[in-house]
Write an enzyme that holds these catalytic residues in place. Structure first.
Site, PDB file in Angstrom:
ATOM      1  CG  ASP A   1      -1.703  -1.240   1.403  1.00  0.00           C
ATOM      2  OD1 ASP A   1      -2.545  -1.484   0.533  1.00  0.00           O
ATOM      3  OD2 ASP A   1      -1.490  -1.972   2.392  1.00  0.00           O
TER       4      ASP A   1
ATOM      5  CG  ASP B   1      -2.725  -4.450  -1.190  1.00  0.00           C
ATOM      6  OD1 ASP B   1      -3.948  -4.622  -1.354  1.00  0.00           O
ATOM      7  OD2 ASP B   1      -2.137  -4.828  -0.178  1.00  0.00           O
TER       8      ASP B   1
ATOM      9  CG  ASP C   1      -4.677  -1.320   3.774  1.00  0.00           C
ATOM     10  OD1 ASP C   1      -5.487  -0.779   3.001  1.00  0.00           O
ATOM     11  OD2 ASP C   1      -4.292  -2.498   3.658  1.00  0.00           O
TER      12      ASP C   1
ATOM     13  NE  ARG D   1     -11.425  -3.856  -0.427  1.00  0.00           N
ATOM     14  CZ  ARG D   1     -10.512  -4.806  -0.237  1.00  0.00           C
ATOM     15  NH1 ARG D   1      -9.263  -4.468   0.053  1.00  0.00           N
ATOM     16  NH2 ARG D   1     -10.837  -6.077  -0.351  1.00  0.00           N
TER      17      ARG D   1
END
Length: 441
Positions: A221, A260, A264, A319
């Site tokens: 990420d 990815d 996060d 997301r």
């Protein structure tokens, strides 16, 4: 005698006046320095009541750094050296220009013997099948050589951010390519005014057992907040840049996924404010809480408190964010969907989302019912939002059109840590003019 006594008094008086003058000048210097610090974005701290990161001790980053702990970096090596210097003492790292963590290309990480064509030949579904994953493959196999190559990239592109750090871009063109910032197990970090071009996984793994057709899975990420507290991410831009998924090839009939997430927030991270950023041109964008399993739930319950405000989410698939466990406050954000849009807010296990005063711009043919996606039973507050300029009850339209995923209204808490809340109709213009790297005032 009289003259000497008068002279002595005069000298003492002069000394006192000189001391007073010095004190006044000293105070003036201190005041001037305080004003300069307040104007310097590198020493700015998160304002009071500005989201969850202002809770408790607040977030100051490296604002208290002395001159010895202020660094300007232009290369990946300089950046890593600055991170390592001084331990957790307050520090400011100023990034000048674009720093490429993979400047030598993917071949620089490949171990001797690794060959992608051999990998494709060995694990083609018509030969290997779709019932067995690759975890048991030995070190000298194509998968074993891929793992070893991936480990070298992992070591190279990840950078651990220490506590009490401010990381800030200088000017309009500062940022990182191919880097993964690890804000892991620390407190009090600020990241501002940087453009992150998503890391490209040079060695994605094929998992034959992922789904009915198998899948390519990637790592890295752009930024990970892992078990950390009091983190402020502000005025950054996250994008796939020169490597969009739309340009990626397909192998074994599946997209060769080399990205990815962009951000996060996981493993019990807490008190995070994400403000005035741009998240653009990406698939799986932001994850809050990375698993439904009880092994991680114990550390996530009561944590993962995150505020999103005045961010632009543009041309994303899903997301934005997907949430588990956390109390997430999302207000005054603008969501601009593209043709590949799946959803914005993912309602996951034990989440408590409050989504208010947001604006959504959807293309023709995409229903507002898709904005909320139910993954697990969890309550939601969604009020005062607008879609294409019109007020829409997001929960009602979702429940009417997707009755098999009925959402329950009322998150059970009321956010109090908010700065100025703008009406949703004003959000597209405000966010469009001020969000993202290079627009820090």
């Amino acid at each position: 005698m009289t003259v000497r006594t008068w002279h002595g008094h005069a000298m003492k008086r002069a000394a006192v006046l000189a001391g007073c003058t010095a004190l006044v000048l000293s105070l003036a210097d201190t005041t001037a320095q305080a004003r300069d610090d307040a104007r310097d974005p590198a020493r700015q701290t998160l304002p009071a009541k500005d989201g969850w990161a202002s809770h408790g001790t607040g977030t100051t980053g490296g604002a208290a750094a002395d001159a010895e702990h202020v660094y300007t970096v232009t290369t990946w090596a300089q950046f890593k050296a600055a991170l390592a210097a001084g331990g957790s003492a307050p520090k400011i790292i100023k990034v000048k220009g674009t720093i490429d963590a993979v400047a030598d290309g993917c071949d620089a990480f490949a171990v001797p013997g690794y060959d992608f064509d051999a990998y494709l030949e060995k694990y083609a579904p018509e030969k290997w099948g779709l019932d067995t994953d690759l975890s048991g493959e030995p070190a000298d196999s194509p998968e074993g050589l891929r793992r070893a190559s991936a480990a070298r990239q992992d070591q190279a592109v990840k950078a651990s951010i220490p506590a009490n750090t401010t990381l800030i871009g200088i000017g309009r063109n500062a940022g990182f390519k191919g880097a993964s910032l690890q804000i892991k197990g620390v407190d009090n970090v600020i990241v501002r005014n940087l453009t992150f071009e998503s890391p490209v996984d040079c060695f994605p793994q094929w998992d034959p057992t992922d789904g009915s057709k198998g899948n390519w899975n990637s790592e890295y990420d752009s930024a990970v907040v892992y078990g950390s507290t009091h983190v402020w991410l502000d005025h950054n831009t996250f994008t796939d840049g020169e490597h969009p998924d739309s340009a990626a090839p397909a192998y074994f009939g599946m997209l060769y996924q080399q990205h990815d997430g962009q951000l996060d927030i996981v493993r019990g991270a807490d008190h995070v404010t994400v403000s005035w950023n741009v998240f653009a041109d990406h698939d799986k964008t932001i994850l809050i809480g990375n698993s439904d399993s009880e092994s991680t739930a114990a550390g996530d319950r009561g944590h993962l408190k995150v505020t999103f405000h005045h961010n632009l989410f543009k041309n994303l698939v899903e997301r934005a964010p997907r949430i588990r466990f956390g109390q997430v406050d999302a207000y005054n954000n603008h969501f601009v969907a593209g043709e590949s849009y799946s959803y914005s807010f993912g309602i996951g296990k034990e989440s408590q989302l409050v989504a208010e005063h947001n604006a959504f711009t959807l293309p023709a043919g995409i229903s507002p019912a898709k904005i909320l996606k139910k993954w697990s039973e969890a309550p939601v507050t969604a009020a005062h939002n607008r879609v294409n300029g019109r007020p829409v009850d997001l929960i009602a339209v979702h429940n009417a059109e997707i009755p098999g995923e009925t959402l329950r209204s009322g998150a059970g808490w009321t956010p109090t840590l908010r700065t100025q809340v703008h009406p949703a109709r004003a959000v597209p213009a405000i966010v469009g003019h001020h969000a993202g790297a290079g627009r820090l005032r």
